[in-house]
Design a protein around this motif. Structure first.
Motif, mmCIF file in Angstrom:
data_model
loop_
_atom_site.group_PDB
_atom_site.id
_atom_site.type_symbol
_atom_site.label_atom_id
_atom_site.label_comp_id
_atom_site.label_asym_id
_atom_site.label_seq_id
_atom_site.Cartn_x
_atom_site.Cartn_y
_atom_site.Cartn_z
ATOM 1 N N GLU A 37 0.833 -1.197 0.000
ATOM 2 C CA GLU A 37 0.000 0.000 0.000
ATOM 3 C C GLU A 37 0.870 1.250 0.000
ATOM 4 O O GLU A 37 1.924 1.299 0.613
ATOM 5 N N GLU A 158 1.666 -2.162 5.419
ATOM 6 C CA GLU A 158 0.204 -2.159 5.522
ATOM 7 C C GLU A 158 -0.204 -1.012 6.431
ATOM 8 O O GLU A 158 0.321 -0.871 7.540
ATOM 9 N N SER A 214 -9.466 2.872 3.034
ATOM 10 C CA SER A 214 -8.895 3.714 1.974
ATOM 11 C C SER A 214 -8.435 5.053 2.530
ATOM 12 O O SER A 214 -7.406 5.599 2.112
ATOM 13 N N VAL A 217 -5.101 4.493 4.233
ATOM 14 C CA VAL A 217 -4.001 4.378 3.273
ATOM 15 C C VAL A 217 -3.589 5.757 2.763
ATOM 16 O O VAL A 217 -2.404 6.092 2.693
ATOM 17 N N ASP A 221 0.032 7.227 3.794
ATOM 18 C CA ASP A 221 1.074 7.487 2.801
ATOM 19 C C ASP A 221 1.609 8.912 2.948
ATOM 20 O O ASP A 221 2.821 9.150 2.874
#
Length: 231
Positions: A37, A158, A214, A217, A221
Motif C-alpha cells: 500500500e 500495511e 482507503s 491508506v 502514505d
C-alpha cells in the motif's frame, strides 16, 4: 483483547493442514498481496527506526510467558516498536472471527465505527496498543483511537488504524485483516508470527471514519512521507 499463549504460532500451516490439525477453511498461510500500500517502501521506513530512543518507562512482553524486552521508542512525529504479531479477532462476529474460531474472542473493541458498532477485525486492518499503565500511556504520547499505523513485515507496508487496547504488560497484536494483508497466518487460534513486525504509529493522526481503510491508506502514505523527511 486478551492475554494469550500462541503454542502453535511457529508451526507450519501446511503441515498442520496435512496432519488434519486445522480445518480446511483455516488456511494458515495467507497469500501475500502483489503490491504494498502507498508509495513509501518498507526499506525506507525501516531505515528510520534502526535505533531506539526509549520513551516508555519500562519494556513489554510479547506474550504472557516471555520476558519483557520490547521498549516503545520515540521519533519526530511518531512512536514505534518492534515485536511479534498475535491475532486480534475481536469486534463484530464474522465467518472467521467468532467464538468458534477464536478461543479468546470478545464481541467489542475499545474504539468503535462511526455508527457506534465495534470494529470488524476480519476486514479492517487495525492495531492493538497496550492499555495505559505506569509503563506507558499511549494517549499522552499523541496516540488515539483511529490513529494511523504503518505496519511493516518483510518488504510489505500495511496501513492500519489504532483499533483496540490490550493488556498493560504485553505488546504486538493486530487484527485478522492486518495479518492477512501482510502474508502472516491470520488464524486467531494458531496464527501470527513470533517476530519481525515493526509498528510505526503517527502522532496526533486520526482516520475519519475509522472504518475507512482507503482513508487510512491515503493519510498513512502522506504521513509516511513526512516521517521520512523529518527523521
Amino acid at each position: 483483547m486478551r492475554l494469550r499463549t500462541l503454542t502453535l504460532a511457529a508451526a507450519s500451516g501446511t503441515a498442520l493442514l496435512a496432519a488434519g490439525l486445522l480445518p480446511a477453511h483455516a488456511s494458515a498461510a495467507a497469500s501475500p498481496r502483489s503490491a504494498q500500500e502507498g508509495t513509501v517502501s518498507a526499506a525506507d521506513l525501516l531505515a528510520k527506526v534502526t535505533s531506539c530512543s526509549q520513551i516508555s518507562n519500562g519494556k513489554y512482553k510479547t506474550d504472557d510467558e516471555t520476558s519483557a524486552t520490547v521498549p516503545v521508542c520515540g521519533k519526530n512525529g511518531a512512536v514505534f516498536w518492534k515485536a511479534d504479531m498475535d491475532i486480534d479477532c475481536d469486534g463484530q462476529r464474522t465467518a472467521n472471527c467468532n467464538e468458534d474460531r477464536d478461543p479468546w474472542y470478545q464481541d467489542d473493541t475499545a474504539f468503535h465505527q462511526s455508527d457506534g458498532k465495534p470494529l470488524k477485525a476480519e476486514t479492517l486492518p487495525y492495531v492493538v496498543v497496550p492499555s495505559s499503565s505506569s509503563i506507558w500511556n499511549y494517549s499522552g504520547a499523541g496516540i488515539k483511537g483511529g490513529g494511523v499505523v504503518a505496519v511493516i513485515y518483510g518488504n510489505k507496508v500495511e496501513y492500519a488504524v489504532v483499533g483496540d487496547t490490550g493488556p498493560t504488560k504485553i505488546i504486538g497484536e493486530a487484527s485478522y485483516a492486518t495479518a492477512k494483508a501482510l502474508g502472516i497466518d491470520p488464524d486467531p487460534a494458531t496464527g501470527g508470527t513470533d517476530s519481525g513486525v515493526t509498528y510505526i504509529l503517527f502522532k496526533n493522526s486520526q482516520v475519519s471514519p475509522i472504518e475507512s481503510h482507503s482513508a487510512a491508506v491515503s493519510l498513512g502514505d502522506k504521513l509516511a512521507k513526512q516521517f521520512l523527511a523529518n527523521n
